[in-house]
Design a protein around this motif. Structure first.
Motif, PDB file in Angstrom:
ATOM      1  N   LYS A   1     126.043  58.007  81.746  1.00  0.00           N
ATOM      2  CA  LYS A   1     127.289  57.314  82.072  1.00  0.00           C
ATOM      3  C   LYS A   1     127.238  56.618  83.431  1.00  0.00           C
ATOM      4  N   THR A   2     126.486  57.188  84.360  1.00  0.00           N
ATOM      5  CA  THR A   2     126.367  56.567  85.676  1.00  0.00           C
ATOM      6  C   THR A   2     125.621  55.244  85.580  1.00  0.00           C
ATOM      7  N   ALA A   3     124.561  55.196  84.780  1.00  0.00           N
ATOM      8  CA  ALA A   3     123.822  53.947  84.593  1.00  0.00           C
ATOM      9  C   ALA A   3     124.689  52.895  83.915  1.00  0.00           C
ATOM     10  N   LEU A   4     125.496  53.309  82.950  1.00  0.00           N
ATOM     11  CA  LEU A   4     126.407  52.365  82.310  1.00  0.00           C
ATOM     12  C   LEU A   4     127.393  51.780  83.322  1.00  0.00           C
ATOM     13  N   PHE A   5     127.910  52.640  84.200  1.00  0.00           N
ATOM     14  CA  PHE A   5     128.854  52.194  85.222  1.00  0.00           C
ATOM     15  C   PHE A   5     128.190  51.223  86.195  1.00  0.00           C
ATOM     16  N   LEU A   6     126.977  51.533  86.634  1.00  0.00           N
ATOM     17  CA  LEU A   6     126.285  50.684  87.603  1.00  0.00           C
ATOM     18  C   LEU A   6     125.926  49.316  87.027  1.00  0.00           C
ATOM     19  N   ASN A   7     125.725  49.248  85.730  1.00  0.00           N
ATOM     20  CA  ASN A   7     125.376  47.985  85.074  1.00  0.00           C
ATOM     21  C   ASN A   7     126.591  47.275  84.474  1.00  0.00           C
ATOM     22  N   ASP A   8     127.779  47.715  84.844  1.00  0.00           N
ATOM     23  CA  ASP A   8     129.040  47.112  84.370  1.00  0.00           C
ATOM     24  C   ASP A   8     129.150  47.086  82.850  1.00  0.00           C
ATOM     25  N   LEU A   9     128.663  48.143  82.202  1.00  0.00           N
ATOM     26  CA  LEU A   9     128.773  48.243  80.754  1.00  0.00           C
ATOM     27  C   LEU A   9     129.919  49.150  80.329  1.00  0.00           C
ATOM     28  N   THR A  10     130.622  49.705  81.297  1.00  0.00           N
ATOM     29  CA  THR A  10     131.818  50.497  81.037  1.00  0.00           C
ATOM     30  C   THR A  10     132.783  50.302  82.198  1.00  0.00           C
ATOM     31  N   ASP A  11     134.041  50.497  81.930  1.00  0.00           N
ATOM     32  CA  ASP A  11     135.027  50.352  82.996  1.00  0.00           C
ATOM     33  C   ASP A  11     135.485  51.698  83.542  1.00  0.00           C
ATOM     34  N   ARG A  12     134.897  52.760  83.055  1.00  0.00           N
ATOM     35  CA  ARG A  12     135.271  54.106  83.517  1.00  0.00           C
ATOM     36  C   ARG A  12     134.315  54.580  84.609  1.00  0.00           C
ATOM     37  N   THR A  13     134.889  55.054  85.694  1.00  0.00           N
ATOM     38  CA  THR A  13     134.080  55.631  86.756  1.00  0.00           C
ATOM     39  C   THR A  13     133.674  57.035  86.337  1.00  0.00           C
ATOM     40  N   PRO A  14     132.382  57.368  86.417  1.00  0.00           N
ATOM     41  CA  PRO A  14     131.958  58.705  85.982  1.00  0.00           C
ATOM     42  C   PRO A  14     132.536  59.808  86.872  1.00  0.00           C
ATOM     43  N   ILE A  15     132.949  60.894  86.241  1.00  0.00           N
ATOM     44  CA  ILE A  15     133.468  62.035  86.989  1.00  0.00           C
ATOM     45  C   ILE A  15     132.320  62.766  87.682  1.00  0.00           C
ATOM     46  N   ARG A  16     131.215  62.928  86.953  1.00  0.00           N
ATOM     47  CA  ARG A  16     129.995  63.524  87.507  1.00  0.00           C
ATOM     48  C   ARG A  16     128.899  62.478  87.449  1.00  0.00           C
ATOM     49  N   PHE A  17     128.018  62.492  88.435  1.00  0.00           N
ATOM     50  CA  PHE A  17     126.881  61.586  88.431  1.00  0.00           C
ATOM     51  C   PHE A  17     125.801  62.151  87.517  1.00  0.00           C
ATOM     52  N   HIS A  18     125.156  61.298  86.746  1.00  0.00           N
ATOM     53  CA  HIS A  18     124.060  61.696  85.869  1.00  0.00           C
ATOM     54  C   HIS A  18     122.767  61.155  86.457  1.00  0.00           C
ATOM     55  N   MET A  19     121.783  62.055  86.642  1.00  0.00           N
ATOM     56  CA  MET A  19     120.482  61.649  87.171  1.00  0.00           C
ATOM     57  C   MET A  19     119.382  62.297  86.344  1.00  0.00           C
ATOM     58  N   THR A  20     118.264  61.579  86.222  1.00  0.00           N
ATOM     59  CA  THR A  20     117.107  62.087  85.501  1.00  0.00           C
ATOM     60  C   THR A  20     115.955  62.234  86.485  1.00  0.00           C
ATOM     61  N   PHE A  21     115.238  63.375  86.372  1.00  0.00           N
ATOM     62  CA  PHE A  21     114.143  63.708  87.270  1.00  0.00           C
ATOM     63  C   PHE A  21     112.895  64.057  86.471  1.00  0.00           C
ATOM     64  N   PRO A  22     111.721  64.004  87.129  1.00  0.00           N
ATOM     65  CA  PRO A  22     110.507  64.481  86.460  1.00  0.00           C
ATOM     66  C   PRO A  22     110.643  65.959  86.091  1.00  0.00           C
ATOM     67  N   LEU A  23     109.868  66.384  85.115  1.00  0.00           N
ATOM     68  CA  LEU A  23     109.993  67.725  84.545  1.00  0.00           C
ATOM     69  C   LEU A  23     109.838  68.831  85.580  1.00  0.00           C
ATOM     70  N   LYS A  24     108.904  68.715  86.502  1.00  0.00           N
ATOM     71  CA  LYS A  24     108.630  69.798  87.462  1.00  0.00           C
ATOM     72  C   LYS A  24     109.407  69.662  88.777  1.00  0.00           C
ATOM     73  N   TYR A  25     110.361  68.776  88.831  1.00  0.00           N
ATOM     74  CA  TYR A  25     111.143  68.571  90.046  1.00  0.00           C
ATOM     75  C   TYR A  25     112.182  69.676  90.179  1.00  0.00           C
ATOM     76  N   ASN A  26     112.334  70.230  91.382  1.00  0.00           N
ATOM     77  CA  ASN A  26     113.279  71.307  91.634  1.00  0.00           C
ATOM     78  C   ASN A  26     114.699  70.733  91.740  1.00  0.00           C
ATOM     79  N   ILE A  27     115.552  71.093  90.789  1.00  0.00           N
ATOM     80  CA  ILE A  27     116.916  70.565  90.774  1.00  0.00           C
ATOM     81  C   ILE A  27     117.953  71.637  91.110  1.00  0.00           C
ATOM     82  N   GLY A  28     117.520  72.749  91.678  1.00  0.00           N
ATOM     83  CA  GLY A  28     118.430  73.843  91.993  1.00  0.00           C
ATOM     84  C   GLY A  28     119.551  73.449  92.926  1.00  0.00           C
ATOM     85  N   VAL A  29     119.255  72.661  93.941  1.00  0.00           N
ATOM     86  CA  VAL A  29     120.268  72.244  94.912  1.00  0.00           C
ATOM     87  C   VAL A  29     121.268  71.292  94.262  1.00  0.00           C
ATOM     88  N   LEU A  30     120.796  70.454  93.370  1.00  0.00           N
ATOM     89  CA  LEU A  30     121.665  69.461  92.736  1.00  0.00           C
ATOM     90  C   LEU A  30     122.687  70.091  91.802  1.00  0.00           C
TER      91      LEU A  30
END
Length: 116
Positions: free
Chosen positions: A75-104
């Motif tokens: 949804k965040t990518a859709l918002f950034l590319n003006d493909l939706t008019d809704r601001t995302p409530i939570r940011f969506h991010m994709t990371f490499p498989l072995k990346y530590n996402i505990g803090v996020l």
């Protein structure tokens, strides 16, 4: 030119934001950042990210600076590319498989992982 003036010049070149790594690369001690924060010229926006007091806080930009291996998706990518008019409530991010996402997980970010 003093360290504080050099940092403020870096901040102005970067649209009001500077990271601690950029300051170190310029050969300036990180203690100068604390001095500027204490004097009220800079604000500590997030970990290792500093900005001018009059600059509007951009959470997505700070996430991109701090987590360089992550990309905005869903949804965040859709918002950034003006493909939706809704601001995302939570940011969506994709990371490499072995990346530590505990803090996020504690922040306002929904994380996905993918193989390279």
């Amino acid at each position: 030119m003093s360290n504080a003036e050099m940092i403020l010049e870096l901040v102005r070149k970067n649209n009001g934001v500077v990271t601690a790594a950029e300051v170190t690369q310029a050969g300036i001690s990180r203690g100068s950042l604390n001095h500027l924060v204490n004097s009220g010229l800079l604000e500590h926006a997030s970990r290792d990210v500093y900005q001018l007091a009059e600059v509007w806080d951009n959470e997505m930009y700070q996430l991109q600076i701090r987590y360089k291996k992550g990309i905005f998706s869903g949804k965040t990518a859709l918002f950034l590319n003006d493909l939706t008019d809704r601001t995302p409530i939570r940011f969506h991010m994709t990371f490499p498989l072995k990346y530590n996402i505990g803090v996020l997980k504690k922040q306002n970010v929904k994380c996905n992982r993918t193989k390279p």
